[in-house]
Design an enzyme around this catalytic site. Structure first.
Site, PDB file in Angstrom:
ATOM      1  N   GLU A  93       0.824  -1.206   0.000  1.00  0.00           N
ATOM      2  CA  GLU A  93       0.000   0.000   0.000  1.00  0.00           C
ATOM      3  C   GLU A  93       0.860   1.260   0.000  1.00  0.00           C
ATOM      4  OE1 GLU A  93      -3.979  -1.814   2.137  1.00  0.00           O
ATOM      5  OE2 GLU A  93      -2.642  -0.578   3.351  1.00  0.00           O
ATOM      6  N   CYS A 106       3.493   8.478   1.192  1.00  0.00           N
ATOM      7  CA  CYS A 106       4.020   7.473   2.114  1.00  0.00           C
ATOM      8  C   CYS A 106       4.253   6.197   1.321  1.00  0.00           C
ATOM      9  CB  CYS A 106       3.016   7.257   3.240  1.00  0.00           C
ATOM     10  SG  CYS A 106       3.568   6.113   4.512  1.00  0.00           S
ATOM     11  N   CYS A 113       6.506  -6.975   6.994  1.00  0.00           N
ATOM     12  CA  CYS A 113       7.615  -6.439   7.784  1.00  0.00           C
ATOM     13  C   CYS A 113       8.056  -7.493   8.782  1.00  0.00           C
ATOM     14  CB  CYS A 113       7.182  -5.172   8.517  1.00  0.00           C
ATOM     15  SG  CYS A 113       8.536  -4.369   9.415  1.00  0.00           S
ATOM     16  N   CYS A 117       6.458  -4.918  15.264  1.00  0.00           N
ATOM     17  CA  CYS A 117       6.054  -4.023  16.350  1.00  0.00           C
ATOM     18  C   CYS A 117       4.609  -4.325  16.760  1.00  0.00           C
ATOM     19  CB  CYS A 117       6.183  -2.564  15.912  1.00  0.00           C
ATOM     20  SG  CYS A 117       7.878  -2.088  15.514  1.00  0.00           S
ATOM     21  N   CYS A 120       1.564  -2.251  15.135  1.00  0.00           N
ATOM     22  CA  CYS A 120       1.561  -2.006  13.683  1.00  0.00           C
ATOM     23  C   CYS A 120       0.865  -3.149  12.958  1.00  0.00           C
ATOM     24  CB  CYS A 120       2.997  -1.851  13.181  1.00  0.00           C
ATOM     25  SG  CYS A 120       3.091  -1.547  11.401  1.00  0.00           S
ATOM     26  N   GLU A 170      10.404  -2.213   6.915  1.00  0.00           N
ATOM     27  CA  GLU A 170      11.514  -1.491   7.546  1.00  0.00           C
ATOM     28  C   GLU A 170      12.505  -1.136   6.444  1.00  0.00           C
ATOM     29  OE1 GLU A 170      14.335   0.281   8.950  1.00  0.00           O
ATOM     30  OE2 GLU A 170      13.013  -0.231  10.623  1.00  0.00           O
ATOM     31  N   CYS A 348      -1.512   6.008  10.048  1.00  0.00           N
ATOM     32  CA  CYS A 348      -0.236   5.423  10.454  1.00  0.00           C
ATOM     33  C   CYS A 348      -0.446   4.100  11.180  1.00  0.00           C
ATOM     34  CB  CYS A 348       0.505   6.398  11.362  1.00  0.00           C
ATOM     35  SG  CYS A 348       2.132   5.850  11.817  1.00  0.00           S
TER      36      CYS A 348
END
Length: 372
Positions: A93, A106, A113, A117, A120, A170, A348
């Site tokens: 995305e 963005c 990933c 985290c 996220c 990342e 976010c």
């Protein structure tokens, strides 16, 4: 003849080397680069000022291959989210955020990933693979020219003024593909993005922060989210490998090369987990007397965007404001990020795309409550 080369995989130096291999001079590569990135051209026949001989050499040998667009969603606030197909059952995305004085894109760097985290959505899917330089650049290439057309901008006016590598993945774990993409974004023959307006966000891959400082120093944002190692170990698993002392030392080193004189620290506000005045005081202690001492820091507080698998809640508005005020009273520039694109899950931490979990993240992730 070999494989067909995707010219989006090259920055200007790479394209020059490719053209030299075809027996062409560097200025031809510059012309070609402008056609691709400034004009959004897809086929060589339309590149009228390129020598016919070069166009003939490129035909069949090279192509300008973007990413198939699976969906385009436009939020009520003007935020736009695209879902791109990157093959193998994976999608990434990309989000455009319009503001009065800027247009920010963005961009994703990986399908999924590996950092994982807790807060996220991308990390909860696991990791599939790194994107290529061409796949990273294709997001900007498509979005810039799509938006120019939609917004009916005059010739030469750019829709996108800022790029943040804060999408899926990342970025510093994909350094090899990232750096040529950044160089193409910065190039005046490409998108002409200022180093100050091009930001790489990292969860703290210390050796690659040092590499980025040498290879392509741009603005740096660090996903901090906790003032102590004990809590950050829970929220950002990478902290177990690169604890706060090492991360903040790397930030000190990076500032010698950075285009801005400060590091932005992102801090996702989680109800009862990291948002109390005790946490704010611990953060101030870290920055005033601990490993962050002497570091010019700006804090960006991010309201958490809940998703079912996280088991976490968004901090109350009053808790966020109280936390921000405490930092401001101690002299830190502190902003609270506006939530944008909520109605299309473009805010976010929400970018999820569609990624096959090849890392068994659902088993590995400890979803037990985080001790406060």
């Amino acid at each position: 003849m070999g494989d067909v080369v995707n010219l989006l995989d090259h920055d200007l130096d790479g394209l020059s080397a490719y053209c030299e291999g075809l027996g062409e001079k560097r200025f031809r590569a510059t012309q070609l680069f402008r056609w691709i990135h400034q004009k959004g051209a897809k086929d060589f026949a339309s590149m009228t000022d390129l020598a016919k001989s070069l166009r003939e050499k490129l035909a069949g040998r090279a192509e300008i291959r973007g990413l198939p667009v699976l969906t385009e969603q436009v939020s009520s606030d003007g935020t736009t989210k695209w879902l791109f197909d990157v093959g193998g059952g994976n999608a990434v995305e990309t989000v455009f955020i319009p503001e009065d004085d800027r247009g920010t894109l963005c961009v994703s760097s990986q399908a999924g990933c590996a950092v994982g985290c807790r807060f996220c959505s991308t990390g909860h899917q696991g990791f599939s693979r790194n994107l290529s330089t061409g796949e990273i650049l294709a997001q900007l290439w498509f979005a810039e020219h799509r938006l120019r057309e939609r917004l009916q901008l005059p010739a030469g006016e750019r829709a996108i003024t800022n790029v943040v590598m804060m999408g899926m993945g990342e970025p510093l774990q994909n350094h090899q593909a990232l750096v040529p993409a950044l160089r193409a974004m910065l190039d005046d023959h490409g998108y002409g993005i200022s180093r100050r307006r091009l930001t790489v966000s990292t969860s703290g891959v210390v050796p690659m922060i040092d590499r980025l400082a040498q290879d392509c120093p741009v603005a740096l944002a660090v996903s901090l989210h906790a003032p102590t190692d004990a809590l950050r170990d829970q929220l950002v698993p990478l902290n177990k490998k690169y604890p706060l002392s090492e991360l903040l030392a790397a930030c000190h080193r990076y500032l010698e090369f950075a285009p801005r004189d400060f590091i932005t620290f992102e801090y996702c506000m989680l109800d009862g987990v990291n948002d109390t005045l005790e946490h704010a005081r611990a953060l101030i202690e870290l920055m005033h007397h601990g490993a962050g001492r002497g570091l010019n820091a700006k804090f960006n507080l991010i309201p958490f965007n809940p998703f079912p698998a996280s088991g976490l809640r968004r901090s109350t508005a009053s808790a966020v404001q109280r936390f921000a005020q405490h930092l401001q009273d101690q002299g830190f520039v502190t902003t609270v990020r506006k939530t944008r694109g909520d109605d299309i899950d473009a805010a976010c931490g929400q970018l999820a795309g569609d990624v096959k979990d090849r890392t068994d993240v659902s088993r590995r992730m400890n979803r037990s409550p985080i001790p406060i």
